[in-house]
Write an enzyme that holds these catalytic residues in place. Sequence first.
Site, short mmCIF file in Angstrom:
data_model
loop_
_atom_site.label_atom_id
_atom_site.label_comp_id
_atom_site.label_asym_id
_atom_site.label_seq_id
_atom_site.Cartn_x
_atom_site.Cartn_y
_atom_site.Cartn_z
N ASP A 80 -0.21 -5.49 33.76
CA ASP A 80 -0.13 -5.53 35.22
C ASP A 80 1.23 -5.05 35.71
O ASP A 80 1.34 -4.30 36.68
CB ASP A 80 -0.38 -6.96 35.73
CG ASP A 80 -1.69 -7.52 35.22
OD1 ASP A 80 -2.52 -6.74 34.72
OD2 ASP A 80 -1.87 -8.75 35.29
N ALA A 109 -7.41 -12.72 43.30
CA ALA A 109 -8.62 -11.91 43.16
C ALA A 109 -8.62 -11.14 41.84
O ALA A 109 -9.57 -10.45 41.52
CB ALA A 109 -8.73 -10.94 44.33
N GLY A 110 -7.54 -11.23 41.07
CA GLY A 110 -7.47 -10.47 39.83
C GLY A 110 -6.98 -9.05 40.06
O GLY A 110 -7.25 -8.15 39.27
N SER A 169 -3.67 -8.45 40.65
CA SER A 169 -2.24 -8.48 40.30
C SER A 169 -1.31 -8.57 41.49
O SER A 169 -0.30 -7.86 41.57
CB SER A 169 -1.86 -7.25 39.46
OG SER A 169 -2.50 -7.33 38.24
N TYR A 183 -7.40 -18.38 29.47
CA TYR A 183 -6.65 -17.18 29.08
C TYR A 183 -5.83 -17.47 27.83
O TYR A 183 -5.89 -16.74 26.84
CB TYR A 183 -5.75 -16.75 30.23
CG TYR A 183 -5.04 -15.43 30.02
CD1 TYR A 183 -5.59 -14.24 30.47
CD2 TYR A 183 -3.83 -15.37 29.33
CE1 TYR A 183 -4.94 -13.03 30.27
CE2 TYR A 183 -3.17 -14.17 29.12
CZ TYR A 183 -3.73 -13.00 29.60
OH TYR A 183 -3.09 -11.82 29.38
N HIS A 211 -8.11 -7.78 28.06
CA HIS A 211 -7.58 -8.69 27.05
C HIS A 211 -7.18 -7.94 25.77
O HIS A 211 -7.20 -8.48 24.67
CB HIS A 211 -8.57 -9.81 26.72
CG HIS A 211 -8.66 -10.83 27.83
ND1 HIS A 211 -7.99 -12.02 27.81
CD2 HIS A 211 -9.33 -10.79 29.01
CE1 HIS A 211 -8.26 -12.70 28.94
NE2 HIS A 211 -9.06 -11.96 29.68
N THR A 212 -6.85 -6.67 25.95
CA THR A 212 -6.35 -5.88 24.82
C THR A 212 -4.82 -5.77 24.87
O THR A 212 -4.20 -5.54 23.84
CB THR A 212 -6.94 -4.45 24.86
OG1 THR A 212 -6.87 -3.97 26.21
CG2 THR A 212 -8.40 -4.46 24.43
N ASP A 213 -4.23 -5.97 26.04
CA ASP A 213 -2.78 -5.70 26.14
C ASP A 213 -1.95 -6.62 25.25
O ASP A 213 -1.06 -6.17 24.54
CB ASP A 213 -2.28 -5.70 27.60
CG ASP A 213 -2.44 -7.00 28.36
OD1 ASP A 213 -3.11 -7.92 27.87
OD2 ASP A 213 -1.87 -7.10 29.49
#
Length: 385
Positions: free
Chosen positions: A177, A127-128, A130, A226, A37-39
């Site tokens: 991603d 599943a996270g 991407s 999110y 959550h830095t992007d």
Amino acid sequence: MHFELAQNARAAFAAAYGHAPALLVQAPGRVNLIGEHTDYNDGFVLPCAINHGTLVACSPRDDDTVQVVALDFAGATDRFDLNAAIEPRSDALWPNYLRGVIKLLKEAGWPIRGADLLVCGDVPQGAGLSSSASLELAVLQAFKALNGLDGLDGTAMALLAQRAENEFVGCNCGVMDQLISALGQADRALMIDCRSLQAEPVPMPADLAVLIVHSRVERGLVDSEYNQRRAQCEQAARHFGLASLRDLDLATLLARGDELPPLVFRRARHVLTENQRVLDAREALAAGDLARLGALMAASHDSMRDDFEITVPAIDQLVAILQQSIGDQGGARMTGGGFGGCVVALLPQSRVEAAVAAVAAHYRAPNGLPGQVHLCRASAGAGLL
Ligand code: GLA
């Protein structure tokens, strides 16, 4: 990418279109090693592309029709005309990832013709890891190759794909991603500055295993939570009169933290401390300092759990099991957007068997399922197969 997957794609393309495909392209999924959550806060991330991806078999057409067969959606199809307005479909989600990138590619002025496509992949969906970014990049790569768009580089493709996901699919994601799927390198992670979009390769020690364990907890609430986290970060930046949290330093945040609602303060603290952890993890990884890397991954997980509140109890438990097995020989943390999905562990190859055994013995998802293990390699980004 698996050889059999390519064989399947060729055979299924021939069955659908009556001739062999002109070419095959691939784009990988990814795992983020640290920097969550830095992007979208213009910060730092450290992902690597993985050896699971999306494959597109394709042939050019001499008209402006795009035809698609999606092998992983029971052979479902899509068909549209490049000269008509390209709209999202409301009866299925998967076509919109393709429609979005193709629409934006055309709007950006790239000269493209119609194509016959067959799409398949082995990135576990939801599943996270991407799967959607890998689909977007594989489709862009296919159009780039079919139309000879040599000037379309990886960064431009990633930005286009992110915009398609934001505007066409409706997910307000950052650029990580798509960038790593476009630019990934074999045996390297990439330290990406999401403000300048500069990507610096960081060699992975030869003996280091990238172990991904799917918690089998479905990623519920992802979009709403999110977008809420994103709004909270923007609120914190706005309070200090800044364009993004990248411009805020930790000393200022800590000194003036009580000006913010406590929740917003904690969200910002996660982002600022996580950015520093990415920079430190790059050093630790390059130096092969597994103890330091493990400590940073543990701190990242704690910060996601306590400050950003994006983990769930099953994920916390899975991370604890892995951390206990790995000791100071590496580390484990949740990876991706949160609320379920996968955990990533970095550890010496020699300890993989014990870590996998520990997960099998001690972990069950709330629905009773065991964790699902993928032993991955840092892999190359989108390209011809
Ligand atoms: C999702 C988004 C990324 C990033 C991560 C969290 O994967 O698509 O842009 O924000 O969550 O780090």
